[in-house]
Design a protein around this motif. Sequence first.
Motif, PDB file in Angstrom:
ATOM      1  N   GLU A  52       0.827  -1.216   0.000  1.00  0.00           N
ATOM      2  CA  GLU A  52       0.000   0.000   0.000  1.00  0.00           C
ATOM      3  C   GLU A  52       0.859   1.263   0.000  1.00  0.00           C
ATOM      4  O   GLU A  52       0.508   2.252  -0.633  1.00  0.00           O
ATOM      5  CB  GLU A  52      -0.904  -0.016   1.245  1.00  0.00           C
ATOM      6  CG  GLU A  52      -2.397   0.174   1.071  1.00  0.00           C
ATOM      7  CD  GLU A  52      -2.953   0.233  -0.335  1.00  0.00           C
ATOM      8  OE1 GLU A  52      -3.210   1.361  -0.781  1.00  0.00           O
ATOM      9  OE2 GLU A  52      -3.162  -0.812  -0.985  1.00  0.00           O
ATOM     10  N   ARG A  53       2.010   1.227   0.672  1.00  0.00           N
ATOM     11  CA  ARG A  53       2.829   2.441   0.737  1.00  0.00           C
ATOM     12  C   ARG A  53       3.310   2.847  -0.642  1.00  0.00           C
ATOM     13  O   ARG A  53       3.349   4.017  -0.981  1.00  0.00           O
ATOM     14  CB  ARG A  53       4.028   2.204   1.651  1.00  0.00           C
ATOM     15  CG  ARG A  53       3.660   2.216   3.132  1.00  0.00           C
ATOM     16  CD  ARG A  53       4.831   1.722   3.916  1.00  0.00           C
ATOM     17  NE  ARG A  53       5.413   0.554   3.232  1.00  0.00           N
ATOM     18  CZ  ARG A  53       6.507  -0.062   3.628  1.00  0.00           C
ATOM     19  NH1 ARG A  53       7.159   0.362   4.659  1.00  0.00           N
ATOM     20  NH2 ARG A  53       6.960  -1.123   2.974  1.00  0.00           N
ATOM     21  N   LYS A  54       3.654   1.841  -1.442  1.00  0.00           N
ATOM     22  CA  LYS A  54       4.137   2.175  -2.785  1.00  0.00           C
ATOM     23  C   LYS A  54       3.008   2.735  -3.629  1.00  0.00           C
ATOM     24  O   LYS A  54       3.220   3.632  -4.441  1.00  0.00           O
ATOM     25  CB  LYS A  54       4.738   0.944  -3.445  1.00  0.00           C
ATOM     26  CG  LYS A  54       6.045   0.565  -2.798  1.00  0.00           C
ATOM     27  CD  LYS A  54       6.822  -0.433  -3.614  1.00  0.00           C
ATOM     28  CE  LYS A  54       8.061  -0.846  -2.840  1.00  0.00           C
ATOM     29  NZ  LYS A  54       8.279  -2.294  -2.876  1.00  0.00           N
ATOM     30  N   VAL A  55       1.806   2.183  -3.437  1.00  0.00           N
ATOM     31  CA  VAL A  55       0.657   2.714  -4.172  1.00  0.00           C
ATOM     32  C   VAL A  55       0.480   4.185  -3.819  1.00  0.00           C
ATOM     33  O   VAL A  55       0.328   5.045  -4.698  1.00  0.00           O
ATOM     34  CB  VAL A  55      -0.614   1.916  -3.819  1.00  0.00           C
ATOM     35  CG1 VAL A  55      -1.835   2.512  -4.504  1.00  0.00           C
ATOM     36  CG2 VAL A  55      -0.453   0.456  -4.207  1.00  0.00           C
ATOM     37  N   ASP A  56       0.572   4.506  -2.527  1.00  0.00           N
ATOM     38  CA  ASP A  56       0.438   5.900  -2.087  1.00  0.00           C
ATOM     39  C   ASP A  56       1.514   6.762  -2.732  1.00  0.00           C
ATOM     40  O   ASP A  56       1.245   7.856  -3.238  1.00  0.00           O
ATOM     41  CB  ASP A  56       0.563   6.001  -0.557  1.00  0.00           C
ATOM     42  CG  ASP A  56      -0.649   5.379   0.128  1.00  0.00           C
ATOM     43  OD1 ASP A  56      -1.663   5.192  -0.569  1.00  0.00           O
ATOM     44  OD2 ASP A  56      -0.554   5.079   1.331  1.00  0.00           O
TER      45      ASP A  56
END
Lengths: 480, 336
Positions: free
Chosen positions: B121-125
């Motif tokens: 999820e962090r990379k998506v953000d």
Amino acid sequence: MRLVPRPDPVRDPVRFVDQRLGAGSLLRSTLRYVFPDHWSFMLGEIALYAFVMLVATGVFLSLNYVPSDETVTYTGSYAPLQGRTMGAQYESVLRIVFDLPAGNLLRQTHHWAANVFVVAIALHLARICLTGAFRRPRELNYLVGVTMLALALVEGFLGYSLIDDLLSGMGLAIAYSVAGSIPFVGGDLAILFWGGEYPGSSAIWPRMEILHVLLIPVAIGGLLTVHLVQVIRQHHTQFPGGPRGERAVVGTPLWAAYALRSIGLFLIVAGLLLLLGGLVQINPIWLWGPYETALSTNGAQPDWYLGWLIGALRLMPPLEVRFGDYVAVPNPFWGGALYPLVVFGILYLWPWIDKRRWGDRARHETLDRPRDNPRRTASFAALATWVFVILFAGSVDRFAFRTLISYEAQIWFLRGAAIAGPVVAYLVTRRLCEELRARERHPLRGWSGEVVRARDDGGWAAQPEEAPTDEAAGEAAPPR
Amino acid sequence: MSESRLRIALAWIGLRLLRRLRPRRRAQEPPAPRRAEPPDALARETPSTPRAELLVAALLLVGALAAAAFVVLYVVRPDTQLLGLCLGGALVICGIAAAFAGKRVVPQETASEPYEQLADERKVDDVGAIVREAGEGVSRRGMLAAAAGLAGATIGAAAVVPVASLGPAVGDRITATPWRRGRRLVDSEGRPLRPEQITEGTVVLAFPEAADRNTLDAPVMLLRFAPEELEMSAARRAAAPGGVIAYSRICTHASCAVSMYRHPLHPATAPEPALVCPCHFSTFDPRRGGAVLFGPAGRPLPQLPLQVNAAGELVAAGGFIGQVGPSYAGERETEA
Ligand code: HEM
Ligand code: FES
């Protein structure tokens, strides 16, 4: 003490590559890449190897084929056609068959490989659909796969259309009419691609050739690369049990056992295709002669993977949509275009239909056995039945001559079967899966009947069923 | 090569191979252990036996011989069957050798590799943030997006339009046929046809004189019936002089040549006479204006009106009644 290190035939080239690309860790993980062991996982590989053979034999053919309809007089070594005028494309294929050493071997191997390619893809697709391998995270790769199947069908059709023998001319006439039947744009589309009213201008030959030898193979090759890269990235699915679960894939590492087995499979597939190509005649184009619009032959059958389209064209009642003299939908559209569009539409949407039905959006690395999800399996059986009943309709004329059951009666029967067959297949398959699941017995392995004994009083009695053994029950817990 | 020499050569090859294949395990050092990566094997065994190794070598040898035979045959006698047998056999045998070696010679291992945690999820953000950063300090985003969209769409259209150069437009090309009033009907050798040549129970293929035959509009079929058998309008019957009637050869379903004729030999039980297309078995009634009896065709076979000229030859009395060939979506059809 040695100052110069001993040359090492393995490490030295690896070091060379590693020093320049830093590829050492990639090489290491590739060699240790794990393949789960299950026979059904070989189907995709067989398709891959058939494709390799198609490219190999196809290059030979393409270097000898002439994509021109210029009229020439045949002077080659096949006596029955000597002196006959024909198109240069047909003549060039006759030359490959009769006057190039190994020419007919490679041509027939090419044709056999095309048939095996599509069989393997279709079975591969069945395994994917029946086991739920298409679920998250593999939906994209599923789409890539279905697209390759569609391209393979078009590619095969173009392949045997290039020859301009009687059968290819008949097939092209039908394709032209189906193209012409696509609502609104059809007429213009057909005339545009063929460069004029059928049989079209001379430009059609190089157009089909470029599609068959360049554009579509490159598209399939590109998709294949994407397909395999995705498989490597996500790893294979596996059947659950023992150490095989959702966290880690368990199987044979690539080096050396799996690599050798896979090389073995490639050589066996390639060898069998060559044996077929050498020993079993396929598409004897010299028997049909060149095509002219006024000629056709009875009993013509396309390659099996197009039989479903012929069948659909045959089963369709004479329905057309017209408004006065304006033609909205000519008849060939239903069987030749709409039907395959519906089938492929269902295939493309399959993963999302499945998600909807089960409300299951979770990630899955382990597979269902077909019986574990009776309704999914039954739905696929229904779809397959729909396609194969109609495929059978593509050859009822042969059947009519054999059995002397009237053609019309068979068509009416198959029209009914095309509608009722899928329903019956759904119900039967669903029941079968539920039974199998309840009893935890393999359909092909082991005893699944009842023992009936004579009673003392002369009647019969069924032995009480044995409880399933621990081993069978423990193999996989049936979900839900 | 004489037979004895061949035998000596084979024996020599065999000996060399045997010598190489004798198990020499002593000489082998165990492979160095892996350094960077922890061993991931769940089970490992080394199944190789001298017999298995010998079998693999023998199979490869047979495969090599078959491949060599292919090369020789290619030069001396390129027979399709023999070539296929040799090359196919060579590959199958070597394939069996490889698969067998993969099962019984090299170490058999079961290993495990973790499935990768794909989502983060962090990379998506981060990706979302990076993309949006492009808009920093830009005030008229809507205008720019609209302009870019317009440019993209028109460039796309400009890229697609040249497709039209592939061929002519529909229109005349489909409706124009070579048949004109007075044009003679000729057989496949180019000889004019006379009504007497058309007998009941046969179909005669005919073409327009001095015109391209290999089109959909050219070929027609001639049949003869007793005039009173023809159940059709007076105008159509008049176009069949003496019961000789002509229909387009091309199926109105999907352009195949309608090359089969069902002629009842036992009228009491047999079905009516019919012209049948071998592609999808559209069945047309030659006595009722080519009407569809069965099958998928949506239109009757077009009839070509005939006359007999002063020389007693068959000529066209005009163009087809109905449009020849398949129907095209989006076109207007001249009516029958
Ligand atoms: C050109 C034809 C195709 C080739 C050469 C091909 C090849 C392969 C190979 C070698 C694999 C890995 C081994 C295996 O699972 O069998 C694979 C996996 C896969 N294929 Fe295909 N395939 C083709 C067509 C298709 C089609 C038509 C579908 C659509 C249903 C499909 C869907 C998948 C999926 C979802 C996987 C990953 C599944 C897993 O790892 O269990 N492929 N393919
Ligand atoms: S082309 Fe004649 S029936 Fe389809």
